[in-house]
Every structure is written in structure tokens, then in C-alpha cells.
Motif scaffolding. Structure first.
Motif, short mmCIF file in Angstrom:
data_model
loop_
_atom_site.label_atom_id
_atom_site.label_comp_id
_atom_site.label_asym_id
_atom_site.label_seq_id
_atom_site.Cartn_x
_atom_site.Cartn_y
_atom_site.Cartn_z
N PHE A 67 0.83 -1.21 0.00
CA PHE A 67 0.00 0.00 0.00
C PHE A 67 0.86 1.26 0.00
O PHE A 67 0.61 2.21 -0.74
CB PHE A 67 -0.93 0.01 1.22
CG PHE A 67 -1.81 1.23 1.27
CD1 PHE A 67 -2.88 1.37 0.40
CD2 PHE A 67 -1.56 2.25 2.17
CE1 PHE A 67 -3.68 2.51 0.41
CE2 PHE A 67 -2.35 3.40 2.19
CZ PHE A 67 -3.42 3.53 1.32
N ALA A 104 3.59 15.59 3.84
CA ALA A 104 2.47 15.45 2.91
C ALA A 104 1.41 14.52 3.51
O ALA A 104 1.72 13.67 4.34
CB ALA A 104 2.97 14.87 1.58
N SER A 123 -4.14 13.58 6.26
CA SER A 123 -5.02 13.02 5.23
C SER A 123 -6.41 12.79 5.81
O SER A 123 -6.56 12.36 6.95
CB SER A 123 -4.44 11.68 4.76
OG SER A 123 -5.44 10.91 4.11
N ALA A 175 -8.08 10.39 4.96
CA ALA A 175 -8.16 8.93 5.07
C ALA A 175 -7.26 8.42 6.20
O ALA A 175 -6.61 7.39 6.09
CB ALA A 175 -7.76 8.28 3.75
N HIS A 205 0.53 12.97 -6.81
CA HIS A 205 0.09 11.96 -5.84
C HIS A 205 1.17 10.88 -5.64
O HIS A 205 0.87 9.71 -5.43
CB HIS A 205 -1.22 11.32 -6.30
CG HIS A 205 -2.20 11.08 -5.19
ND1 HIS A 205 -3.25 11.91 -4.94
CD2 HIS A 205 -2.29 10.09 -4.25
CE1 HIS A 205 -3.96 11.45 -3.91
NE2 HIS A 205 -3.38 10.34 -3.47
N GLY A 206 2.42 11.31 -5.73
CA GLY A 206 3.50 10.33 -5.53
C GLY A 206 3.49 9.23 -6.57
O GLY A 206 3.85 8.09 -6.28
N ASP A 232 5.40 18.36 -4.03
CA ASP A 232 5.84 17.11 -3.42
C ASP A 232 6.08 16.08 -4.51
O ASP A 232 5.73 16.31 -5.67
CB ASP A 232 4.83 16.60 -2.37
CG ASP A 232 3.51 16.09 -2.96
OD1 ASP A 232 3.47 15.65 -4.13
OD2 ASP A 232 2.50 16.12 -2.23
N ARG A 261 13.88 13.08 -1.55
CA ARG A 261 14.50 12.08 -0.67
C ARG A 261 15.77 12.61 -0.01
O ARG A 261 16.34 11.94 0.84
CB ARG A 261 14.86 10.80 -1.46
CG ARG A 261 13.66 10.11 -2.07
CD ARG A 261 12.75 9.51 -1.00
NE ARG A 261 11.59 8.84 -1.58
CZ ARG A 261 10.43 9.45 -1.82
NH1 ARG A 261 10.25 10.74 -1.52
NH2 ARG A 261 9.42 8.78 -2.34
C1 LIG Z 1 0.55 5.52 0.97
C2 LIG Z 1 0.16 6.86 0.44
C3 LIG Z 1 -1.07 7.38 0.76
C4 LIG Z 1 -1.43 8.65 0.29
N1 LIG Z 1 -2.63 9.18 0.66
C5 LIG Z 1 -2.97 10.42 0.26
C6 LIG Z 1 -4.18 11.00 0.70
O1 LIG Z 1 -4.93 10.44 1.47
N2 LIG Z 1 -4.47 12.25 0.23
C7 LIG Z 1 -3.63 12.93 -0.61
O2 LIG Z 1 -3.93 14.06 -1.01
N3 LIG Z 1 -2.47 12.39 -1.04
C8 LIG Z 1 -2.12 11.17 -0.61
N4 LIG Z 1 -0.93 10.63 -1.01
C9 LIG Z 1 -0.01 11.44 -1.85
C10 LIG Z 1 0.94 12.26 -0.97
O3 LIG Z 1 0.26 13.31 -0.33
C11 LIG Z 1 2.08 12.89 -1.77
O4 LIG Z 1 1.54 13.58 -2.87
C12 LIG Z 1 3.12 11.88 -2.26
O5 LIG Z 1 3.32 10.86 -1.30
C13 LIG Z 1 4.44 12.60 -2.50
O6 LIG Z 1 5.37 11.72 -3.03
P1 LIG Z 1 6.54 11.01 -2.17
O7 LIG Z 1 5.87 9.87 -1.47
O8 LIG Z 1 7.49 10.60 -3.22
O9 LIG Z 1 7.10 12.03 -1.21
C14 LIG Z 1 -0.54 9.38 -0.55
C15 LIG Z 1 0.69 8.83 -0.87
C16 LIG Z 1 1.06 7.60 -0.38
C17 LIG Z 1 2.42 7.06 -0.73
#
Ligand SMILES: Cc1cc2nc3c(=O)[nH]c(=O)nc-3n(C[C@H](O)[C@H](O)[C@H](O)COP(=O)(O)O)c2cc1C
Length: 378
Positions: free
Chosen positions: A25, A77, A107, A109, A256-257, A287, A291
Motif C-alpha cells: 500500500f 504530505a 489526510s 483517510a 500523488h507520488g 511534493d 529524498r
Molecule cells: C501511501 C500513500 C497514501 C497517500 N494518501 C494520500 C491522501 O490520502 N491524500 C492525498 O492528497 N495524497 C495522498 N498521497 C499522496 C501524498 O500526499 C504525496 O503527494 C506523495 O506521497 C508525495 O510523493 P513522495 O511519497 O514521493 O514524497 C498518498 C501517498 C502515499 C504514498
């Protein structure tokens, strides 16, 4: 296990500790994970141009953002379901951010509710991330709760009109562990709030989100809150301009990563044009793939007001709870400070605000032009 001296070490430690469900996840990206990889790789295409014989005896990482002073231009984030990394979940991460004086974005969530997080870290600068739900009354209730709990900004995530396909999650048949709940929805009568049920996954939560959203809905949100609204998930100058025209107080360049549209451009590549379009009107944040301190410095030099990190905090949390999350922020703080010193690049105060000096000279990009950041003040 060997000592942890960088975020990659934290990641290795976390991956060894997490079970397959949580590992999949947290670490997965969408489809072929090209964007997930590229967010990190793109930073390596930018090179720093150090300047010598600059007095760097005072390197100040404090920053004023939306009226709040923070100790570092690197924040946390929003990432969902942190309870799988550590029983204290988001409360531990928020306390780590409070200790470090970093912005913490919760978040929607989360496994800890916004009220629990507010109580755990009363002095942290906390922002609440939300999606707009089909049930607008429910969204309005969430907004009021965030205001009451002391969150000082809302972060509207706009890059999930549909949930991206994360293959590892699909293969593992991801389930939220039965002892966890989506705490912010616990008082709402939705399927998504049922503790440990098969409906308690992020996918189920996302059925509450409204796929018919347009920019009119941002205006609606700005109209029902007294808090500044930041729009997260903007990747183009066109969308950034519209977001600001419709009332956003800032934008977060994010894909969103790499979990949504695979093949989307890397965030550090999207940043410069967004700064050029709206950097004189509002703060621009980013974001994705940060790293190292040098990554953060490159983004700041491109005009980001602050950067945020997602997975590095999850790795820290899984490594050692609050201490591990704090370690992630400490590592990034000291790396950024070192990078700034070695580049002859310092923040300094002008008229009470902090701006970056020499940003237009700090970078070049291997094989291409760089759009330089603006030195706007907010
Ligand atoms: C496991 C996970 C859950 C995430 N949940 C949310 C969320 O609930 N809401 C949201 O806006 N972004 C969510 N994101 C995106 C992060 O806010 C962010 O944009 C992203 O992790 C940045 O990239 P990085 O992990 O390389 O730092 C999530 C990312 C990951 C890895």
C-alpha cells in the motif's frame, strides 16, 4: 541493522518491518510505476552551481508560510492509513512534525481522527487534506470540524477524479487491518467507516468522492470556510492560474507520488512553469520524490515556497514510531542545511520576510533549459 544516516536507510528498515499488505500500500505507484520512478530520477537531471566565499555562518531554515512561522521549508504530505506503520499512526507523525516545527498535513483517510491529532500535537502547524464528497453537507461538516480542531488551512486534492490502478495493491488484495478505522468518517453513516470491514479500504472511501467536480466546486469550498484553501495535484500552469482565479491561496504541484496517472510528468519538471504562471500571486509548493536535502534545495531554487514529503515519513514511522518520523525530518533538515551551506545559498531576511538569494543562478539542468524560480514573498 546498520545505522540510519539517510532516507534510503529508513526505507530499507521500514520495508523489512512492514507486512506485505502495508508494504504494498505504501510503496506502490500506478501501473508500470514510471512516474513513481521519474519523480525521484528527475531531481538528478538538475545540477547545483555552488558559489564560493559566501558568509554562510548563519544558515536559517525558518520560513513564513500563510502567516505561520515554521522551522524548515520541508513539511509532511498527507498520506492515508498511517496506523499500518505504527499503532500511534498520524498522532505520532504529527508530534514529530511539532517537535521539528514542520507543517503537518493530515489526510482525510487517516486512522487517527482530526480531533485526536489536534490533541496529540496542539502546537504543530496543521493543515487538513480533503476530497469533495458527493454529499456536500458531509464535506461542510468535515470542514467545520477541521476549523474547530485548529487546523489552519485546507488542502483540496484534485488529482483523484478516479483512483489510479496500483498493481501491487490489486495483487495483494489489500485490506485495511480489522483493528483500524477511517477515523474522520467514524461519525458519518457511510460504508467507509465500518471498522475492519471489507468496505474499509481506500477504494471504498473513494466511492464517496464526487467524479463530476469542476472548478466551480473550488469556489464552493472557498465560500464555506474561513480557512485558506490550497489546491493539491496541479501539474500545469493553466490549472494553476484557474485555481488561483477561483480562490485558492496556494497550489501544491503534485502527482500523488506517482499513484494516479502513470506516465505523468515528474513534479520537479512541472514546478518551474507553475511558478512562472502564479508564483507572483500565491505560494507554490511541491511534493513527489524528495529524498534528500539537495532535492529540496533544487525545488526551492525552482521557486517552491516549501516542499513536502510523503513516503519518507511513512518509512520513519514504520522504523521507530514518532522517533523515526522525527529522524526522517531531522535528516532532511540537516541535509538541506548542509546543501545550502555548500552552495553558498542562504535564506536571509528582507523586511521581515524570508527569501532565497541567488535562486536564478543556482541550477542548470543536464541537457536542457531551466525555468528559474521567482523570489516572491508571502
Ligand atoms: C501511501 C500513500 C497514501 C497517500 N494518501 C494520500 C491522501 O490520502 N491524500 C492525498 O492528497 N495524497 C495522498 N498521497 C499522496 C501524498 O500526499 C504525496 O503527494 C506523495 O506521497 C508525495 O510523493 P513522495 O511519497 O514521493 O514524497 C498518498 C501517498 C502515499 C504514498
Amino acid at each position: 541493522m546498520s545505522p540510519v544516516v539517510c532516507i534510503d536507510d529508513l526505507e530499507r528498515s521500514a520495508l523489512a518491518r512492514l507486512d506485505q499488505n502495508a508494504r504494498g500500500f505504501y510503496s506502490s505507484g500506478a501501473d508500470g510505476e514510471q512516474t513513481l520512478r521519474d519523480n525521484i530520477a528527475a531531481f538528478q537531471r538538475y545540477r547545483l552551481r555552488p558559489r564560493c566565499m559566501v558568509d554562510i555562518s548563519t544558515i536559517d531554515l525558518t520560513q513564513t508560510v500563510l502567516g505561520h512561522q515554521v522551522n524548515m521549508p520541508i513539511g509532511v504530505a498527507p498520506t492515508g492509513m498511517q496506523g499500518m506503520a505504527h499503532p500511534e499512526g498520524e498522532c505520532a507523525t504529527a508530534r514529530a512534525a511539532e517537535e521539528m516545527g514542520a507543517v503537518f498535513i493530515l489526510s482525510c483517510a487517516s486512522n487517527s481522527s482530526m480531533e485526536e491529532v489536534a490533541e496529540a500535537a496542539p502546537h504543530a502547524t496543521k493543515w487538513y487534506q480533503l476530497y469533495l464528497c458527493k454529499d456536500r453537507a458531509m464535506t461542510a461538516r468535515m470542514v467545520q470540524r477541521a476549523e474547530r480542531a485548529g487546523f489552519s488551512a485546507l488542502v483540496l486534492t484534485v488529482d483523484v477524479p478516479l483512483v489510479g490502478r496500483r498493481l501491487t495493491i490489486s495483487k495483494n488484495g489489500f485490506q485495511m487491518p480489522p483493528q483500524l478505522r477511517l477515523a474522520n468518517f467514524a461519525s458519518e453513516s457511510t460504508q467507509a467507516n465500518q471498522r475492519g470491514s471489507q468496505h474499509s479500504t481506500y477504494d471504498q472511501l473513494s466511492t464517496l468522492f464526487d467524479p463530476s467536480l469542476t472548478w466551480d466546486d473550488l469556489s464552493w469550498l472557498c465560500g464555506v470556510t474561513r480557512l485558506p484553501v490550497l489546491v493539491k495535484g496541479v501539474m500545469t500552469p493553466e490549472d494553476a492560474v484557474t485555481a488561483v482565479d477561483r480562490g485558492a491561496s496556494g497550489v501544491i504541484v503534485s502527482n500523488h507520488g506517482g499513484r494516479q496517472l502513470d506516465g505523468c510528468l515528474a513534479t520537479v519538471d512541472a514546478l518551474g512553469p507553475v511558478v512562472a504562471a502564479v508564483g507572483h500571486r500565491c505560494p507554490v509548493f511541491m511534493d513527489g520524490g524528495v529524498r534528500r536535502g539537495t532535492d529540496a534545495l533544487k525545488a526551492l531554487a525552482l521557486g517552491a515556497r516549501m516542499v513536502f514529503v510523503g513516503r519518507p515519513l511513512l518509512w520513519g514511522l514504520a522504523h521507530d514510531g514518532q522517533r523515526g518520523a522525527r529522524l526522517a525530518l531531522q535528516l532532511l533538515h540537516s541535509e538541506l542545511r548542509l546543501a545550502m551551506g555548500l552552495c553558498g545559498e542562504i535564506y536571509h531576511s528582507i523586511g521581515g520576510e524570508l527569501i532565497m538569494r541567488l535562486c536564478s543562478e543556482l541550477l542548470y539542468r543536464a541537457g536542457g533549459e531551466v525555468t528559474m524560480g521567482l523570489c516572491a514573498e508571502f
